[in-house]
Structure formats: structure tokens, C-alpha cells
Design a protein around this motif. Structure first.
Motif, PDB file in Angstrom:
ATOM      1  N   ALA A 111       0.884  -1.123   0.091  1.00  0.00           N
ATOM      2  CA  ALA A 111      -0.117   0.123  -0.173  1.00  0.00           C
ATOM      3  C   ALA A 111       0.757   1.258  -0.023  1.00  0.00           C
ATOM      4  O   ALA A 111       0.516   2.150  -0.571  1.00  0.00           O
ATOM      5  N   VAL A 112       1.997   1.153   0.935  1.00  0.00           N
ATOM      6  CA  VAL A 112       2.719   2.437   0.765  1.00  0.00           C
ATOM      7  C   VAL A 112       3.495   2.854  -0.657  1.00  0.00           C
ATOM      8  O   VAL A 112       3.813   3.579  -1.071  1.00  0.00           O
ATOM      9  N   ARG A 113       3.968   1.466  -1.083  1.00  0.00           N
ATOM     10  CA  ARG A 113       4.509   1.480  -2.655  1.00  0.00           C
ATOM     11  C   ARG A 113       3.724   1.978  -3.495  1.00  0.00           C
ATOM     12  O   ARG A 113       4.103   2.873  -4.269  1.00  0.00           O
ATOM     13  N   GLU A 114       2.426   1.634  -3.449  1.00  0.00           N
ATOM     14  CA  GLU A 114       1.553   2.129  -4.632  1.00  0.00           C
ATOM     15  C   GLU A 114       0.980   3.417  -4.535  1.00  0.00           C
ATOM     16  O   GLU A 114       0.830   4.316  -5.332  1.00  0.00           O
ATOM     17  N   GLY A 115       0.999   3.843  -2.977  1.00  0.00           N
ATOM     18  CA  GLY A 115       0.945   5.362  -2.800  1.00  0.00           C
ATOM     19  C   GLY A 115       1.848   6.213  -3.376  1.00  0.00           C
ATOM     20  O   GLY A 115       1.565   7.310  -3.834  1.00  0.00           O
ATOM     21  N   LEU A 116       3.200   5.649  -3.080  1.00  0.00           N
ATOM     22  CA  LEU A 116       4.413   6.347  -3.604  1.00  0.00           C
ATOM     23  C   LEU A 116       4.164   6.653  -5.084  1.00  0.00           C
ATOM     24  O   LEU A 116       4.608   7.548  -5.644  1.00  0.00           O
ATOM     25  N   ALA A 165       4.049   9.719  -7.788  1.00  0.00           N
ATOM     26  CA  ALA A 165       5.045  10.048  -8.897  1.00  0.00           C
ATOM     27  C   ALA A 165       4.382  10.128  -9.965  1.00  0.00           C
ATOM     28  O   ALA A 165       4.773  10.734 -10.891  1.00  0.00           O
ATOM     29  N   PHE A 166       3.158   9.279 -10.249  1.00  0.00           N
ATOM     30  CA  PHE A 166       2.342   9.702 -11.611  1.00  0.00           C
ATOM     31  C   PHE A 166       1.865  11.171 -11.495  1.00  0.00           C
ATOM     32  O   PHE A 166       1.790  11.750 -12.445  1.00  0.00           O
ATOM     33  N   ALA A 167       1.640  11.628 -10.351  1.00  0.00           N
ATOM     34  CA  ALA A 167       0.953  13.009 -10.378  1.00  0.00           C
ATOM     35  C   ALA A 167       1.980  14.087 -10.476  1.00  0.00           C
ATOM     36  O   ALA A 167       1.988  14.991 -11.059  1.00  0.00           O
ATOM     37  N   ASN A 168       3.372  13.544 -10.062  1.00  0.00           N
ATOM     38  CA  ASN A 168       4.593  14.367 -10.524  1.00  0.00           C
ATOM     39  C   ASN A 168       4.567  14.581 -12.013  1.00  0.00           C
ATOM     40  O   ASN A 168       5.478  15.302 -12.519  1.00  0.00           O
ATOM     41  N   ASN A 169       4.188  13.447 -12.736  1.00  0.00           N
ATOM     42  CA  ASN A 169       4.324  13.577 -14.481  1.00  0.00           C
ATOM     43  C   ASN A 169       2.915  13.971 -14.907  1.00  0.00           C
ATOM     44  O   ASN A 169       2.529  13.588 -16.079  1.00  0.00           O
ATOM     45  N   GLU A 203      -6.223   9.224  -5.492  1.00  0.00           N
ATOM     46  CA  GLU A 203      -6.780   9.593  -4.238  1.00  0.00           C
ATOM     47  C   GLU A 203      -6.762   8.419  -3.284  1.00  0.00           C
ATOM     48  O   GLU A 203      -6.195   8.264  -2.280  1.00  0.00           O
ATOM     49  N   GLY A 204      -7.430   7.290  -3.907  1.00  0.00           N
ATOM     50  CA  GLY A 204      -7.615   6.279  -3.132  1.00  0.00           C
ATOM     51  C   GLY A 204      -6.147   5.667  -2.582  1.00  0.00           C
ATOM     52  O   GLY A 204      -6.047   5.066  -1.546  1.00  0.00           O
ATOM     53  N   ALA A 205      -5.220   5.634  -3.502  1.00  0.00           N
ATOM     54  CA  ALA A 205      -3.964   4.988  -3.505  1.00  0.00           C
ATOM     55  C   ALA A 205      -3.254   5.943  -2.269  1.00  0.00           C
ATOM     56  O   ALA A 205      -2.649   5.272  -1.338  1.00  0.00           O
ATOM     57  N   VAL A 206      -3.388   7.215  -2.311  1.00  0.00           N
ATOM     58  CA  VAL A 206      -2.865   8.200  -1.346  1.00  0.00           C
ATOM     59  C   VAL A 206      -3.379   7.859  -0.111  1.00  0.00           C
ATOM     60  O   VAL A 206      -2.691   7.837   0.967  1.00  0.00           O
ATOM     61  N   GLU A 207      -4.544   7.670  -0.070  1.00  0.00           N
ATOM     62  CA  GLU A 207      -5.335   7.422   1.562  1.00  0.00           C
ATOM     63  C   GLU A 207      -4.672   5.858   1.914  1.00  0.00           C
ATOM     64  O   GLU A 207      -4.556   6.103   3.228  1.00  0.00           O
ATOM     65  N   ALA A 208      -4.860   5.011   1.133  1.00  0.00           N
ATOM     66  CA  ALA A 208      -4.272   3.781   1.463  1.00  0.00           C
ATOM     67  C   ALA A 208      -2.791   3.769   2.165  1.00  0.00           C
ATOM     68  O   ALA A 208      -2.370   3.306   3.062  1.00  0.00           O
ATOM     69  N   LEU A 209      -1.900   4.862   1.382  1.00  0.00           N
ATOM     70  CA  LEU A 209      -0.697   4.966   1.732  1.00  0.00           C
ATOM     71  C   LEU A 209      -0.816   5.645   3.267  1.00  0.00           C
ATOM     72  O   LEU A 209       0.111   5.205   4.291  1.00  0.00           O
ATOM     73  N   GLY A 210      -1.618   6.775   3.317  1.00  0.00           N
ATOM     74  CA  GLY A 210      -1.680   7.334   4.850  1.00  0.00           C
ATOM     75  C   GLY A 210      -1.894   6.222   5.820  1.00  0.00           C
ATOM     76  O   GLY A 210      -1.363   6.357   7.041  1.00  0.00           O
TER      77      GLY A 210
END
Length: 206
Positions: free
Chosen positions: A83-88, A92-96, A102-109
Motif C-alpha cells: 500500500a505504501v509502495r503504490e501510494g508513492l 510519482a504519477f502526479a509528478n508526471n 486519491e484512493g492509493a494516497v489514502e491507503a498510503l496514509g
């Protein structure tokens, strides 16, 4: 080993040649880049999942000095790490300039809970020191501390995920104007151009 990407064999990935001959991310950010790239799907190499089970996760993290070699991880640890990996990767996709998952970022949190760090002040600047209780928390804390440091020093926006179809490889944009989009123009860029060309051809009126 393939000349462009790392095969899924368990070796340290920080110094693995990058697609298109790119240089890896500078300093410790290369470790975060390598972590994100424990799963990739470059068509040129077939891709694969390096962190297939808790033992593989433990082997990878101990090989990169993130946890002790005798640490034992379980299925819950694996789920959190992924979950942390896919959130990161989502960041990185957003950086591009890709839409933020947002779901992946929430899971990262959520998966980061417990991955605590302490801030140590030194003449050369602040340092983030993991202060977590479990092995996985300490390893994740180290990766997230590196990410936080990159966000502070301005290097983080250059870590991008390639938007090529079936790719997602994390690469570091060393270009002066930060305009790189593909992990490799030859691998993903040319393929995407070809798809766009044939798509335009197919949409032309007969």
C-alpha cells in the motif's frame, strides 16, 4: 541481467541500469525509487512482482539495510508495504501530470500509521531517524523520511512514474526544464506515438 531494467531476482536494485540509460535518483532517493520499482510491467522485459510474499519483502528490505536480516514479516506487513509502495507510485504519477489516485494516497496514509520518525537537529541540517517499534514500521519510516526530505529539498517532483501503457516505472527526471515524460523514449515514448498515430488514422473519415 537485462541491460535496461532489473529482473525480479532479489538483488539490490539501487544501482541497476535504468531504462533508456537514465541515471537513477540522487542520493538516498534512489532507494525510494528502487522500492517503487519492485513492481513494474515494462513490455520490453515482461515485468513482474518482486515482493511476492512476506519473505521476499523481508529479503528486499534487509538487503537494503531497512530492517535486520533476522526480522520476520507476515502477510499484514506485506499488505502495508504494498500500500505504501503504490501510494508513492500514485504521487510519482502526479509528478508526471497524471491524475492523482486519491484512493492509493489514502491507503498510503493508513498503511503509514506507526511508521514513526524523530527529527534530529545537526549543524549540517535536520535528520529523520526512525523510532518505530516493529521492523516493518522502522523500514517504512526510513523510506518515508527519505521521501519527506526530497519534498523539502525540491528533488521529489522530479521522481516520476512513466505513463506508458503497462509500465509505471519510476524514473528520475534529470532534464534542466523537468520535461521528461517517459521512462524511455524507445520503450514507451515511441509506442505511445505509434498508438496515437494509428488512432488518428482510424478516426479519419473514409
Amino acid at each position: 541481467m537485462n541491460a535496461t531494467v532489473a529482473r525480479v531476482t532479489g538483488e539490490t536494485l539501487v544501482d541497476v541500469p535504468q531504462p533508456g540509460g537514465r541515471r537513477p535518483a540522487p542520493g538516498r532517493l534512489a532507494l525510494v525509487q528502487a522500492f517503487v520499482n519492485t513492481h513494474y510491467d515494462l513490455a520490453a522485459d515482461g515485468g513482474g512482482e518482486l515482493l511476492r510474499d512476506p519473505k521476499a519483502l523481508g529479503d528486499w528490505m534487509s538487503a537494503h539495510a531497512l530492517i535486520a536480516t533476522d526480522a520476520r514479516l507476515d502477510a499484514d506487513d506485506l499488505a502495508r508495504a504494498l500500500a505504501v509502495r503504490e501510494g508513492l507510485r500514485a504521487l510519482a504519477f502526479a509528478n508526471n501530470d497524471e491524475p492523482l489516485d486519491e484512493g492509493a494516497v489514502e491507503a498510503l496514509g493508513a498503511a503509514s500509521a506507526g511508521a514513526a520518525t524523530e527529527i534530529r537537529i545537526a549543524p549540517e541540517g535536520p535528520r529523520f531517524v526512525p523510532s518505530a517499534e516493529t521492523a516493518l514500521d522502522a523500514g517504512l519510516a526510513a523510506l518515508l523520511a527519505i521521501t519527506a526530505t526530497a519534498m523539502i529539498d525540491g528533488s521529489w517532483p522530479r521522481l516520476k512514474a512513466c505513463p506508458g501503457r503497462h509500465c509505471g516505472w519510476a524514473f528520475y527526471d534529470h532534464s534542466r526544464n523537468q520535461s521528461a515524460r517517459w521512462c524511455s523514449m524507445q520503450i514507451c515514448g515511441d509506442r505511445e506515438k505509434a498508438r496515437a498515430y494509428y488512432r488518428r488514422r482510424s478516426e479519419r473519415p473514409t
